[in-house]
Design a protein around this motif. Structure first.
Motif, PDB file in Angstrom:
ATOM      1  N   THR A  30       1.087  -1.212   0.185  1.00 37.73           N
ATOM      2  CA  THR A  30      -0.136   0.312   0.006  1.00 37.73           C
ATOM      3  C   THR A  30       1.111   1.461   0.203  1.00 37.73           C
TER       4      THR A  30
ATOM      5  N   CYS B  78       1.195   5.738   0.879  1.00 40.92           N
ATOM      6  CA  CYS B  78       0.637   6.648   1.360  1.00 40.92           C
ATOM      7  C   CYS B  78       1.587   7.864   0.887  1.00 40.92           C
TER       8      CYS B  78
ATOM      9  N   CYS C 165       2.260   3.213  -7.555  1.00 40.55           N
ATOM     10  CA  CYS C 165       2.528   2.047  -6.369  1.00 40.55           C
ATOM     11  C   CYS C 165       2.013   0.795  -7.640  1.00 40.55           C
TER      12      CYS C 165
END
Ligand code: MN
Length: 317
Positions: free
Chosen positions: A124, A126, A200
């Protein structure tokens, strides 16, 4: 001690004639800077902050890191005053460093402007830094959505940069390094061309930090390359951290909030080159300022009331 494996890539892009971005991969110090200002100014401003960080004395605390960035700011301003041709030059900076201190390993992050630091953990992505940009402040105020901001025509206007105002305030974070985390530092030439899902995917699918950096830059060029593109990928390969790290990795935040009163044109089109010289200084708002202001205001009101009471007493007498 924190272990780092890293890769980096930069590209002028397809539109601009020069590359005013700079990068630093001098473990444990990593940085990206995106210069602005006409002629050679942008290149010099971004090179100055990167050189300052590369030759910095030991950075043991987050305050040391903030100080290094603030000193670079003053140096850029002074250089701009000496050389008329460089007047109004400025630069963003995003820096990630291992703090050289005793005790558990820590990372320091500092940011001014709209270059970014992302972290990839367990697949993930961020974003750690908050852009100092007009659209970001509109998002914060609820006047734009994240999706609208990503395509907004004025998304290149930044509200804070080094080289503009001596009182520049620096956002900073202290993070816990965790083995397996991958950090990405990049200039806006990447995320304005390649959306975060794609960034990503690339970071997840390519093991080598250097290959991932090369691939991200390639994709930004292919997508249009309308700005200089700079990418630094840093993998944490070892860390001595003691306790369990917080999920968001953040153990201290130092946010220097700024009102979007004055704005700096980031030179995303050639037409904007040199515009920065017409800037006026911004109005800065720091977390600790409102409390001081409030105390001063209370004292002022009390003093005024006392004077009034004395006057009224004198009149009545
Ligand atoms: Mn840029």
């Amino acid at each position: 001690m924190t272990g780092f494996v890293f890769g980096a890539a930069t590209h002028t892009g397809k539109v601009r004639r020069t590359n005013q971005d700079q990068l630093l991969t001098n473990a444990p110090m990593f940085a990206v800077a995106d210069g602005m200002g006409g002629h050679r100014g942008g290149e010099i401003a971004s090179a100055m902050v990167v050189d300052a960080l590369a030759t910095a004395a030991t950075v043991a605390t987050i305050d040391d890191l903030i100080e290094e960035v603030q000193e670079a700011n003053v140096r850029i301003i002074n250089r701009g005053r000496l050389d008329r041709e460089l007047k109004g030059m400025g630069t963003t900076v995003t820096v990630l460093t291992g703090l050289q201190r005793a005790g558990p390993d820590r990372l320091g992050v500092a940011n001014v402007g709209d270059s970014r630091l992302y972290r990839l953990t367990d697949g993930t992505l961020c974003q750690h830094t908050e852009d100092h940009s007009l659209v970001e402040s509109l998002v914060r105020d609820g006047r734009l959505t994240r999706a609208e901001a990503a395509v907004h025509p004025q998304r290149n206007i930044i509200t804070c940069a080094l080289g503009i105002d001596e009182r520049v305030l620096v956002d900073a974070w202290e993070l816990v390094p965790v083995v397996g985390d991958r950090y990405l530092l990049c200039s806006d030439g990447l995320f304005n061309e390649v959306d975060e899902d794609e960034i990503c995917d690339v970071l997840n699918s390519i093991g080598s930090a250097q290959a991932a950096a090369d691939e991200l830059v390639d994709r930004a060029v292919t997508a249009g390359g309308r700005d200089n593109i700079t990418v630094v990928v840093v993998d944490i390969t070892a860390a001595d951290i003691g306790d369990k790290p917080p999920d968001d990795r953040v153990i201290a935040t130092h946010l220097a909030l700024q009102d979007p009163v004055s704005t700096v044109e980031s030179p995303d089109t050639d037409a904007l080159d040199g515009e920065a010289s017409d800037l006026q200084s911004g109005q800065y708002r720091h977390e600790s300022v409102p409390a001081i202001m409030t105390r001063r205001l209370v004292l002022l009101v009390v003093a005024a009331l006392i004077v009034l009471a004395v006057l009224l007493t004198a009149i009545a007498a």
